[in-house]
Design an enzyme around this catalytic site. Structure first.
Site, PDB file in Angstrom:
ATOM      1  N   ILE A  31      -3.239   7.436   0.822  1.00  0.00           N
ATOM      2  CA  ILE A  31      -4.181   7.221   0.149  1.00  0.00           C
ATOM      3  C   ILE A  31      -4.192   5.599   0.065  1.00  0.00           C
ATOM      4  CG2 ILE A  31      -5.409   6.980  -1.601  1.00  0.00           C
ATOM      5  CD1 ILE A  31      -3.474   9.690  -2.276  1.00  0.00           C
ATOM      6  N   LYS A  51       4.292   3.943  -9.987  1.00  0.00           N
ATOM      7  CA  LYS A  51       2.285   3.269  -9.465  1.00  0.00           C
ATOM      8  C   LYS A  51       2.159   3.300  -9.950  1.00  0.00           C
ATOM      9  CE  LYS A  51       4.902   6.706  -5.981  1.00  0.00           C
ATOM     10  NZ  LYS A  51       4.730   7.926  -6.392  1.00  0.00           N
ATOM     11  N   GLY A  93       1.066   7.461  -1.263  1.00  0.00           N
ATOM     12  CA  GLY A  93       1.197   7.446   0.083  1.00  0.00           C
ATOM     13  C   GLY A  93       0.676   7.034   1.023  1.00  0.00           C
ATOM     14  N   GLU A 105      14.561  12.721  -5.240  1.00  0.00           N
ATOM     15  CA  GLU A 105      15.230  11.682  -4.790  1.00  0.00           C
ATOM     16  C   GLU A 105      16.581  11.473  -5.706  1.00  0.00           C
ATOM     17  OE1 GLU A 105      13.587   8.439  -4.495  1.00  0.00           O
ATOM     18  OE2 GLU A 105      11.485   8.844  -4.814  1.00  0.00           O
ATOM     19  N   VAL A 122       2.532   3.247  -3.606  1.00  0.00           N
ATOM     20  CA  VAL A 122       1.402   4.344  -4.118  1.00  0.00           C
ATOM     21  C   VAL A 122       0.854   4.860  -3.639  1.00  0.00           C
ATOM     22  CG1 VAL A 122       0.069   3.925  -6.223  1.00  0.00           C
ATOM     23  CG2 VAL A 122       1.444   1.988  -5.831  1.00  0.00           C
ATOM     24  N   ASP A 130       9.771   7.595 -11.259  1.00  0.00           N
ATOM     25  CA  ASP A 130       8.757   6.712 -10.006  1.00  0.00           C
ATOM     26  C   ASP A 130       6.969   6.687 -10.010  1.00  0.00           C
ATOM     27  OD1 ASP A 130       8.363   7.100  -7.007  1.00  0.00           O
ATOM     28  OD2 ASP A 130       7.133   8.331  -7.508  1.00  0.00           O
ATOM     29  N   GLU A 184       0.927  -1.057  -0.529  1.00  0.00           N
ATOM     30  CA  GLU A 184       0.416   0.163  -0.171  1.00  0.00           C
ATOM     31  C   GLU A 184       0.696   1.173   0.117  1.00  0.00           C
ATOM     32  OE1 GLU A 184      -3.036   1.971  -0.456  1.00  0.00           O
ATOM     33  OE2 GLU A 184      -4.201   0.303   0.301  1.00  0.00           O
TER      34      GLU A 184
END
Lengths: 428, 428
Positions: A138, A207, A136, A192, A134, A203, A131
């Site tokens: 949510i 996701k 943060g 990053e 993807v 990134d 979880e």
């Protein structure tokens, strides 16, 4: 499993520290909700001495994350180191082989090796949960895998990289050029170590492909995602979009078509007043469309200690409650290897180029568009700045391949003083 | 449980028909994701002959929902009849006593009898699921119970009644008075048989108290919720709010305080540009705030065949996957009986009254506010319309009890020609 669930946490950056804070501060709550005492058995990180603002004295230390993952007193291995290969991959594989559930925030690992790891987890009836990988805090993986499990998912869209959204909204709100805001974001520690992971869209695409796999029951296919970063977006583009009632967002889009799976991560224009258009700063938003549910929008912080740790703990709590699910919702053995498709659906485009200062050049550009079957809805030529004049064009809906041909045509005129760019306009 | 999960569905209105459509049309998908064949064994409704647009010929018929709930060939009883007592309650109780999982969309039943039913379900290790009871297709129960289970939840807010939001946004967008839009909504079939369930805020408060129970680990306490409907909102209020950058929403708010649990469902002013302020028509939105996750916003259709059926099927899929959870996240035996509290936190208020046309009346009103310690931020007196002039006031932050005293003071002047109203301004 005992009524105590023991975690082994590898990686003690902000997220790892955040997880430990939750375990320590919300212990009574976690036990009331799960029926389990949740404890940290041991931890691992690169530097043992560093002060992380949490008390680690009660936990064993392992220098080697793989050894941590294999410890007898670890029920769940929590991988928060990151990296698509190396220690992260080795230790997750070791954990699954040793019969440990895994919770990770590692999108790169799963985007590249998700299918093999899911197969390994499911062969041992173990959870491999992500979880936190993807969007943060949510709970989008849970929404898609479980809450919307009755739906044939038709489309996923989203802003999934808070750093890019910060840069784009900051450029707009402060009227600053890309390079300056990029440097600002770097100073603030938002980027990053390899900034291209953020601004190149990599990134965010990691996701997106994880969500696609759950949504469509397909094997994760990162190499098939079409990528375009935000490095070419100028303040002129942002202002022009704004004048026309749009904002530029690094938008992920995935949908299953007759020809295969489309997965794109690219800067797009979205209506200013849409939920996606309203999104400011580091916030993430995922839009999920299903045949029954219609459109669901989920919004929250896409990164940071608390939100990401919240997502990790949501996965840990599921495991504490005895829940085991296939990694991507559908068992890995049934995930389909689907061909990648490029979108052929017509849409309007925003095109920006710059023209040299000479008679007839605008006519040449207009002809290049016409020759490619691209019809102009609006065109604005701005003042010449030195020997060059920006030209901003909005097209009528046209095929992506025609837009590509138009861009080649503009270049072929020899009249463009900068590389022309084309951005899709997505009406959401 | 066999690898076939058999449903008994009571109530074949739009939601029941929608569930059957999903079971029929997405059968392969449901099996791939759950490992179970999901079938309908039998159905029940008031009228057998009615054409519902779905083929029921393969299913047994029961006139009595309680008999349906007790059938040997039913694994999950799906209650979609509604009503806080009567056949819905009797049949759900019968299903749990007979060892059947229950999935329901019945917010009234759970708001009134949730604790007793949860106790009954958990004593038999059964699920009693109600995702469809709150905010239609938005998987908010799942997000709160599972995804955010690591958080100490600090506040829940939301627009949870699509009909009220339709009425308020339609009044604003079309410039129409309440009575006219109410009648329009009635003609469109948007209102419950007893419209006060909608416009009185009761339906929305049913939903709010269910979320509170999950969030704070408390026993469902509907009678303690403070309710105020939208019937007193005038087009003047909506216009005044809009002029000041706000919109009026029927807003649910629940938070745990030192003094107990605050649960209010009342029209409030929220910033026009906030996610809640942007909400149009029948859409619902839930805002959840937790100590780790920060703020999460969930948005989607709050009602309708597809969205509600999607939520029912999410619950069914969890059961098919072998997941059993406490009904309100925390086991019923541990849910706390918490006192209700009234909010004492200061906030700004919008006050509207009308004054008779005479010298000194505005001074009297201003004095009434000052005597109650309510300080005026902005005041606008409009033109006299006949013998009466509307006065719109925005206060500085003040205590709710002071605002109540101010309203009483305004009435006591004898100068108000209509009942004054006060609406809280919520900065979200």
């Amino acid at each position: 499993m005992s009524t105590t669930l023991r975690l082994g946490i590898a990686g003690l950056g902000t997220v790892g520290s955040g997880v430990i804070k939750i375990v320590q501060q919300n212990a009574a709550l976690l036990t009331a909700r799960s029926g389990c005492t949740i404890e940290v058995a041991a931890v691992s990180a690169r530097s043992r001495g560093k002060d992380r603002g949490v008390d680690l004295s009660a936990y064993d230390w392992e220098d080697d994350p793989t050894k941590l993952a294999q410890r007898d007193d670890v029920d769940v291995y929590v991988e928060l180191m990151g990296g698509e290969d190396g220690p992260a991959k080795a230790s997750v594989e070791a954990a699954l082989a040793a019969g440990k559930h895994v919770v990770t925030a590692n999108k790169a690992l799963l985007a590249h090796h998700g299918h093999a790891l899911a197969t390994a987890a499911e062969e041992n009836n173990l959870n491999l949960r992500f979880e936190a990988a993807v969007a943060g805090g949510i709970p989008v993986i849970k929404a898609l895998t479980e809450g919307l499990a009755g739906n044939n998912i038709t489309r996923i869209m989203g802003v999934m990289n808070g750093t890019c959204n910060y840069i784009l909204t900051r450029m707009e709100n402060a009227g600053l050029p890309y390079d300056e805001v990029f440097e600002e974001a770097n100073q603030l520690g938002f980027l990053e170590a390899d900034p291209n992971l953020d601004v190149g869209g990599i990134d965010a695409a990691h996701k997106l492909v994880l969500l696609s796999s759950i949504a469509y029951g397909t094997q994760v296919d990162f190499p098939a995602a079409e990528l375009q970063g935000i490095g070419e977006i100028s303040i002129d583009d942002i202002r022009a979009a704004s004048d026309m009632g749009y904002r530029i967002k690094l938008l992920g889009l995935s949908q299953m078509t007759e020809n295969g799976l489309e997965q794109t991560m690219q800067p797009c224009l979205v209506p200013y007043n849409s939920p996606l258009g309203q999104l400011e700063g580091g916030t993430n938003m995922i839009v999920i469309e299903g045949d029954s549910v219609g459109q669901i929008v989920l919004r929250g912080a896409g990164a940071g200690e608390g939100p990401t740790a919240s997502a990790v703990m949501g996965d840990v709590m599921d495991i504490a409650r005895g829940i085991t699910l296939p990694v991507f919702g559908t068992p890995a053995a049934q995930l389909v290897d689907t061909p990648a498709a490029r979108s052929q659906a017509p849409s309007a485009y925003y095109i920006r180029t710059s023209l040299r200062d000479a008679p007839g050049v605008l006519a040449n550009i207009a002809r290049a568009l016409g020759d490619a079957n691209v019809s102009i809805d609006r065109l604005r030529q701005q003042n010449h700045d030195g020997d060059s004049a920006p030209v901003l064009i909005v097209t009528h809906p046209c095929k992506p391949s025609d837009v590509e041909a138009a861009i080649e045509g503009i270049k072929a005129t020899g009249d463009a003083t900068s590389e022309p760019i084309a951005l899709k306009i997505v009406e959401v």
